[in-house]
Write a protein that holds these residues in place. Structure first.
Motif, PDB file in Angstrom:
ATOM      1  N   ARG A 125       0.853  -1.184   0.000  1.00  0.00           N
ATOM      2  CA  ARG A 125       0.000   0.000   0.000  1.00  0.00           C
ATOM      3  C   ARG A 125       0.890   1.235   0.000  1.00  0.00           C
ATOM      4  N   SER A 126       0.777   2.044  -1.028  1.00  0.00           N
ATOM      5  CA  SER A 126       1.582   3.254  -1.133  1.00  0.00           C
ATOM      6  C   SER A 126       1.070   4.308  -0.159  1.00  0.00           C
ATOM      7  N   THR A 127       2.001   5.024   0.437  1.00  0.00           N
ATOM      8  CA  THR A 127       1.639   6.103   1.348  1.00  0.00           C
ATOM      9  C   THR A 127       1.986   7.438   0.704  1.00  0.00           C
ATOM     10  N   ARG A 128       1.587   8.505   1.346  1.00  0.00           N
ATOM     11  CA  ARG A 128       1.877   9.844   0.847  1.00  0.00           C
ATOM     12  C   ARG A 128       3.387  10.074   0.818  1.00  0.00           C
ATOM     13  N   LEU A 129       4.104   9.515   1.787  1.00  0.00           N
ATOM     14  CA  LEU A 129       5.559   9.665   1.836  1.00  0.00           C
ATOM     15  C   LEU A 129       6.225   9.035   0.612  1.00  0.00           C
ATOM     16  N   ASP A 130       5.691   7.934   0.115  1.00  0.00           N
ATOM     17  CA  ASP A 130       6.234   7.310  -1.092  1.00  0.00           C
ATOM     18  C   ASP A 130       6.200   8.284  -2.269  1.00  0.00           C
ATOM     19  N   TYR A 131       5.095   8.970  -2.422  1.00  0.00           N
ATOM     20  CA  TYR A 131       4.957   9.917  -3.529  1.00  0.00           C
ATOM     21  C   TYR A 131       5.831  11.149  -3.330  1.00  0.00           C
ATOM     22  N   VAL A 132       5.967  11.606  -2.090  1.00  0.00           N
ATOM     23  CA  VAL A 132       6.822  12.757  -1.803  1.00  0.00           C
ATOM     24  C   VAL A 132       8.276  12.425  -2.122  1.00  0.00           C
ATOM     25  N   LEU A 133       8.743  11.249  -1.706  1.00  0.00           N
ATOM     26  CA  LEU A 133      10.116  10.846  -1.990  1.00  0.00           C
ATOM     27  C   LEU A 133      10.345  10.669  -3.483  1.00  0.00           C
ATOM     28  N   LEU A 134       9.362  10.148  -4.190  1.00  0.00           N
ATOM     29  CA  LEU A 134       9.473   9.987  -5.636  1.00  0.00           C
ATOM     30  C   LEU A 134       9.571  11.345  -6.328  1.00  0.00           C
ATOM     31  N   ALA A 135       8.748  12.291  -5.914  1.00  0.00           N
ATOM     32  CA  ALA A 135       8.785  13.627  -6.501  1.00  0.00           C
ATOM     33  C   ALA A 135      10.116  14.321  -6.186  1.00  0.00           C
TER      34      ALA A 135
END
Length: 43
Positions: free
Chosen positions: A17-27
């Motif tokens: 399950r992806s979290t908001r932190l995953d997307y922040v680190l990717l960006a």
């Protein structure tokens, strides 16, 4: 479950399950990579 992975609790069938932190680190990684490319081309 296999005996060699049971003590660590590894479950290869668990859904990620992806979290908001995953997307922040990717960006952040994409911004850093783009900045390095621009620096290499301009510098």
């Amino acid at each position: 479950m296999r005996s060699d992975t049971a003590p660590m609790g590894y479950n290869p069938y668990r859904k990620h399950r992806s979290t908001r932190l995953d997307y922040v680190l990717l960006a952040a990684a994409a911004i850093v990579a783009a900045g390095l490319v621009v620096w290499a081309l301009v510098g």
